[in-house]
Write a protein that holds these residues in place. Structure first.
Motif, PDB file in Angstrom:
ATOM      1  N   PHE A 342       0.833  -1.201   0.000  1.00  0.00           N
ATOM      2  CA  PHE A 342       0.000   0.000   0.000  1.00  0.00           C
ATOM      3  C   PHE A 342       0.873   1.259   0.000  1.00  0.00           C
ATOM      4  O   PHE A 342       0.628   2.192  -0.755  1.00  0.00           O
ATOM      5  N   ARG A 346       2.225   4.015  -4.280  1.00  0.00           N
ATOM      6  CA  ARG A 346       2.260   5.415  -4.680  1.00  0.00           C
ATOM      7  C   ARG A 346       3.468   5.720  -5.566  1.00  0.00           C
ATOM      8  O   ARG A 346       3.394   6.483  -6.501  1.00  0.00           O
ATOM      9  N   ARG A 349       3.577   3.116  -8.958  1.00  0.00           N
ATOM     10  CA  ARG A 349       2.491   3.240  -9.929  1.00  0.00           C
ATOM     11  C   ARG A 349       2.849   4.063 -11.165  1.00  0.00           C
ATOM     12  O   ARG A 349       2.565   3.640 -12.283  1.00  0.00           O
ATOM     13  N   THR A 454      -5.660   1.013 -15.675  1.00  0.00           N
ATOM     14  CA  THR A 454      -5.115   1.364 -14.372  1.00  0.00           C
ATOM     15  C   THR A 454      -5.866   0.618 -13.286  1.00  0.00           C
ATOM     16  O   THR A 454      -7.061   0.405 -13.364  1.00  0.00           O
ATOM     17  N   ARG A 455      -5.106   0.239 -12.296  1.00  0.00           N
ATOM     18  CA  ARG A 455      -5.659  -0.606 -11.252  1.00  0.00           C
ATOM     19  C   ARG A 455      -5.922   0.263 -10.024  1.00  0.00           C
ATOM     20  O   ARG A 455      -5.087   1.054  -9.612  1.00  0.00           O
ATOM     21  N   ALA A 456      -7.103   0.109  -9.482  1.00  0.00           N
ATOM     22  CA  ALA A 456      -7.416   0.852  -8.266  1.00  0.00           C
ATOM     23  C   ALA A 456      -6.685   0.205  -7.110  1.00  0.00           C
ATOM     24  O   ALA A 456      -6.487  -1.004  -7.090  1.00  0.00           O
ATOM     25  N   LEU A 457      -6.261   1.021  -6.167  1.00  0.00           N
ATOM     26  CA  LEU A 457      -5.534   0.483  -5.029  1.00  0.00           C
ATOM     27  C   LEU A 457      -6.526   0.138  -3.917  1.00  0.00           C
ATOM     28  O   LEU A 457      -7.023   1.005  -3.208  1.00  0.00           O
ATOM     29  N   ILE A 458      -6.862  -1.135  -3.845  1.00  0.00           N
ATOM     30  CA  ILE A 458      -7.775  -1.619  -2.810  1.00  0.00           C
ATOM     31  C   ILE A 458      -7.095  -2.828  -2.180  1.00  0.00           C
ATOM     32  O   ILE A 458      -6.948  -3.865  -2.820  1.00  0.00           O
ATOM     33  N   ILE A 459      -6.636  -2.678  -0.965  1.00  0.00           N
ATOM     34  CA  ILE A 459      -5.868  -3.763  -0.360  1.00  0.00           C
ATOM     35  C   ILE A 459      -6.434  -4.088   1.013  1.00  0.00           C
ATOM     36  O   ILE A 459      -6.661  -3.186   1.825  1.00  0.00           O
TER      37      ILE A 459
ATOM     38  N   GLU B  47     -13.714  -2.453 -10.625  1.00  0.00           N
ATOM     39  CA  GLU B  47     -13.343  -1.981  -9.289  1.00  0.00           C
ATOM     40  C   GLU B  47     -14.516  -2.125  -8.329  1.00  0.00           C
ATOM     41  O   GLU B  47     -14.353  -2.529  -7.185  1.00  0.00           O
ATOM     42  N   ALA B  81      -7.610  -0.904   2.978  1.00  0.00           N
ATOM     43  CA  ALA B  81      -6.912   0.327   2.639  1.00  0.00           C
ATOM     44  C   ALA B  81      -7.240   0.705   1.201  1.00  0.00           C
ATOM     45  O   ALA B  81      -7.130  -0.122   0.301  1.00  0.00           O
ATOM     46  N   LEU B  82      -7.663   1.943   0.978  1.00  0.00           N
ATOM     47  CA  LEU B  82      -7.996   2.427  -0.368  1.00  0.00           C
ATOM     48  C   LEU B  82      -7.167   3.668  -0.642  1.00  0.00           C
ATOM     49  O   LEU B  82      -6.821   4.396   0.281  1.00  0.00           O
ATOM     50  N   VAL B  86      -9.995   6.091  -5.247  1.00  0.00           N
ATOM     51  CA  VAL B  86     -11.087   5.124  -5.093  1.00  0.00           C
ATOM     52  C   VAL B  86     -12.107   5.673  -4.096  1.00  0.00           C
ATOM     53  O   VAL B  86     -13.324   5.603  -4.323  1.00  0.00           O
TER      54      VAL B  86
END
Lengths: 667, 97
Positions: A342, A346, A349, A454-459, B47, B81-82, B86
């Motif tokens: 995560f 930043r 990317r 593009t990939r969303a950052l959802i972790i 998403e 965590a986003l 998003v």
């Protein structure tokens, strides 16, 4: 998902001769691998699913009813076939994955602490209507989390057997095995998510349909949760939130991660060295034993220089691989890896890489082989491929002997600005050049061949946990074994081949004098090759001697130094780098009488080694990790070619640019 | 480091009373400590699907744990965590601190 969830034809009753086939399915971080270990013990193997790089772990155990084969599916949140991991899980569950026999029993591993979210996947799996058992893992943590789960009620609601287990301590495993044995003869789960009124709504977009499906599942789960879960106290801000506040912090987060990476890097570089030296000493000792036992001749040379040399070149990587995967295991299993991904995303990317790409890139400074293996933690296939393609540009430890030889020989040991030495700065420059090239190449790959949306950052951030020594030991052992089996065979064969090229055809003695090593090498097939490529390397300023050394070092870069040593008759037993450097500085061009090697040429040669992929092990690893077969061969060929073009271009530019600027003078 | 901790304490305590959001707002502008009801996902379909399987769907309640480095959510006991982009595409109705 809904379309694929139709009933599957029932498998025939279990014949006593055939092992029972069981699959473990569950969310990432639900303790599935630990449970897999607890179920199967040491009897397991890691392989890829055919045609894809999704890993599958298989193992087995025995009960009084016969053998049970367990396949550990990749962790997934749902069965929508979007990512390769989830598509594979779905295919295996439906019995349509190639090369994977159909299943008898599905075991859903659910994290008790996080039951509602875990039940989402469970509803999808139960809808398949296959014999299913739910392993409710981590029930020991419920107390502390202020939760209570009514297991009996849960069994009623879900219509399948639910077995509470604590995988880390092996609790409930026997009961789970028993439940798996009996599941085939029990009635199939028949999950009815009701709410027919909802489904009859006006047909609209797929987006809305998917949304309604999710809502329908969660509504059902909420009702089940209401009847089965008692929450004694609302979850207060835990210590893990406090830790997260620091490790996810904009400034501290990356710093902490960099600190940890420094530790890993240090470990791979210096802790692995004594172990690698030990292995080399052992190989050398064996060589000495063979030398003493067998009279000089072809056979001795084949065993000592070919076979043992080949084995040594493979074994030497083992300490680094073991140490890197020990650290990666600790980072993953402690729950920190998700945080690192995560934080670093930043920065990675803009280059088109994943937050997790950072670890392979840093490991690449030590060795590209374990670094490429470690890209398996990156789930997005294109980001993983891009990482694999650029990792070998990071200057690995095998380039160090080449840099050391050339820097010591040709860069004057003068101080710059009082404190820094020019030699050190040159060395640093080489590392920087490789790093910058790797980052740029990644950006280029991700904007051309490996483009993706593009990939969303959802972790999900799993709760912190103390890694289990058994699981760690197991994962390190699996990697080591994988490396030995896969790379070992190929690298070994190539070493023998190179030995053959360097040994045959035998040189003929001139005037009755014995053949020197230099003559032998020059007249061998390898030497012929070196002479053949001389016209190609001449524009870079090199003669055939460097040509031969370059050809020889296509197997492994450090061979360059020993081959040059052989050519100049300085021996290659270790501390002769200085003597060799001296010899290189004195070498004169036979025609002009001027120094044959200049500092400018040396810098160009170093640049060549920064960029060129001269490492059989890496090529082998890339081939295996990009899918093997023709697909892998194409990626490996592309990687080798683009790096060779970069290398040649850089060496050419440096040499001719330098000449044009008037730096062509002798040392 | 110590100052950072103190500041954090203050930030958490101060965030609750001042925030005034009459209707729906993006999740990204919800302050720390709030509980919110998800009312809409306007991100691309893949998403949105991912968010839903992770428990962020229309009608779900989420707790905002931290907003200073990305958005950290408590979704039915799990931590999610986003990144802010998003979180901007998730519309929520803040419920209570």
């Amino acid at each position: 998902m809904t379309a694929a969830a139709g009933p599957v034809p029932a498998p025939p009753p279990r014949p006593t001769t055939r092992p029972l086939r069981v699959a473990l399915v569950g969310n990432p971080n639900c303790g599935k691998s630990t449970l897999f270990n607890a179920l199967t013990g040491r009897r397991q193997r890691v392989a890829n699913f055919p045609g894809v790089t999704v890993e599958r772990a298989e193992g087995e155990y025995r009960t009084e009813n016969g053998a049970v084969e367990v396949v550990d599916l990749p962790g997934t949140y749902s069965l929508s076939p979007e990512s390769p991991d989830e598509a594979i899980a779905l295919d295996v569950l439906l019995g349509r994955a190639t090369g994977v026999p159909p299943l008898d029993v599905i075991v859903i591993v659910a994290d008790a602490e996080n039951l509602e979210r875990n039940l989402y996947l469970a509803t999808e799996v139960l809808e398949l209507g296959r014999p299913t058992v739910i392993a409710l893992n981590r029930v020991d943590r419920l107390e502390r989390a202020g939760l209570q789960i009514d297991v009996v009620e849960l069994i009623h609601e879900l219509g399948v057997v639910v077995v509470p287990v604590v995988a880390t301590r092996g609790e409930g495993i026997d009961r789970l095995r028993h439940a798996i044995d009996r599941a085939v003869s029990l009635p199939r789960p028949a999950l009815a998510l009701d709410e027919s009124g909802e489904a009859a709504a006006a047909p609209d977009s797929a987006h809305a349909a998917a949304d309604r499906d999710a809502q329908r599942r969660y509504r059902w789960i909420a009702r089940v949760a209401e009847r089965t879960i008692t929450r004694r106290a609302p979850r207060a801000a835990s210590w893990s939130d406090r830790v997260d506040a620091v490790v996810l912090h904009k400034v501290w987060g990356p710093l902490i991660f960099l600190g940890l990476m420094l530790l890993v890097f240090q470990a791979m570089f210096s802790w692995a060295q004594p172990l690698a030296d030990g292995i080399q000493a052992l190989v050398a000792l064996t060589g000495a034993g063979v030398r003493a036992a067998i009279p000089p001749g072809e056979l001795r040379s084949l065993i000592v220089d070919g076979a043992l040399g080949g084995v040594g070149s493979v074994l030497v990587f083992l300490p680094q691989i073991a140490i890197l995967f020990l650290f990666i295991g600790i980072l993953e299993d402690s729950g920190y890896m998700a945080r690192a991904a995560f934080v670093m995303d930043r920065y990675m990317r803009p280059l088109g890489l994943h937050g997790k790409s950072f670890i392979p890139l840093i490991s690449g400074y030590a060795c590209a082989v374990p670094a490429i293996m470690s890209t398996r933690t990156i789930q997005q296939p294109k980001e993983r491929l891009a990482t694999i393609m650029v990792v070998p540009l990071m200057s690995c430890s095998a380039r160090l002997p080449v840099y050391t030889l050339l820097v010591a020989a040709f860069v004057p040991a003068v101080a710059v600005g009082g404190v820094l030495s020019l030699q050190g700065l040159t060395m640093l420059g080489m590392y920087l050049m490789g790093t910058v090239a790797a980052l740029l190449a990644a950006a280029v790959f991700r904007r051309t061949l490996l483009r993706s949306e593009t990939r969303a950052l959802i972790i999900e951030l799993p709760p912190y946990a103390v890694p289990s020594v058994r699981v760690l030991g197991n994962s390190v052992w699996q990697r080591v074994r994988l490396f030995l089996r896969r790379a070992g065979t190929v690298i070994f064969s190539i070493s023998i081949l190179l030995w053959g090229l360097a040994t045959y055809p035998r040189a003929t003695p001139v005037d009755g004098r014995p053949v020197t090593q230099e003559q032998q090498l020059s007249q061998s097939a390898l030497g012929t090759l070196g002479h053949a490529i001389a016209p190609a390397v001449r524009p870079l300023g090199y003669d055939w001697k460097i040509g031969v050394s370059m050809v020889a070092s296509f197997a492994a870069r450090e061979v360059f130094v020993s081959t040059m040593g052989t050519i100049y008759g300085v021996g290659h037993e270790g501390d002769d780098t200085k003597a060799l450097g001296q010899r290189l500085r004195q070498e004169r061009d036979p025609v002009t009488g001027r120094p044959a090697y200049t500092p400018l040429m040396a810098i160009g040669l170093m640049a060549f080694y920064v960029f060129a992929l001269m490492c059989t092990s890496t090529v082998t690893m890339t081939h295996k990790e990009t899918g093997g077969g023709w697909t892998g061969a194409r990626w490996a060929a592309l990687q080798f070619t683009y790096m060779l073009v970069l290398a040649y271009g850089a060496a050419f530019l440096i040499y001719h640019g330098g000449l044009a600027l008037g730096f062509g003078g002798g040392a | 480091m110590l100052n950072f901790w103190k500041r954090r304490r203050r930030a958490v305590n101060a965030s609750s009373p001042g925030f005034n959001c009459p209707g729906d707002c993006p999740l990204a502008s919800c302050p720390i400590g709030y509980c919110a009801l998800v009312v809409g996902l306007s991100c691309p379909a893949h998403e949105a699907r991912r968010l839903r399987t992770l428990g962020v769907f229309e009608g779900a309640r989420v707790n905002i744990v931290d907003t200073r480095s990305g958005i950290l959510l408590d979704v039915r006991g799990s931590r999610l965590a986003l990144d802010v982009s998003v979180a901007r595409s998730i519309r929520v109705r803040p419920l209570a601190a």
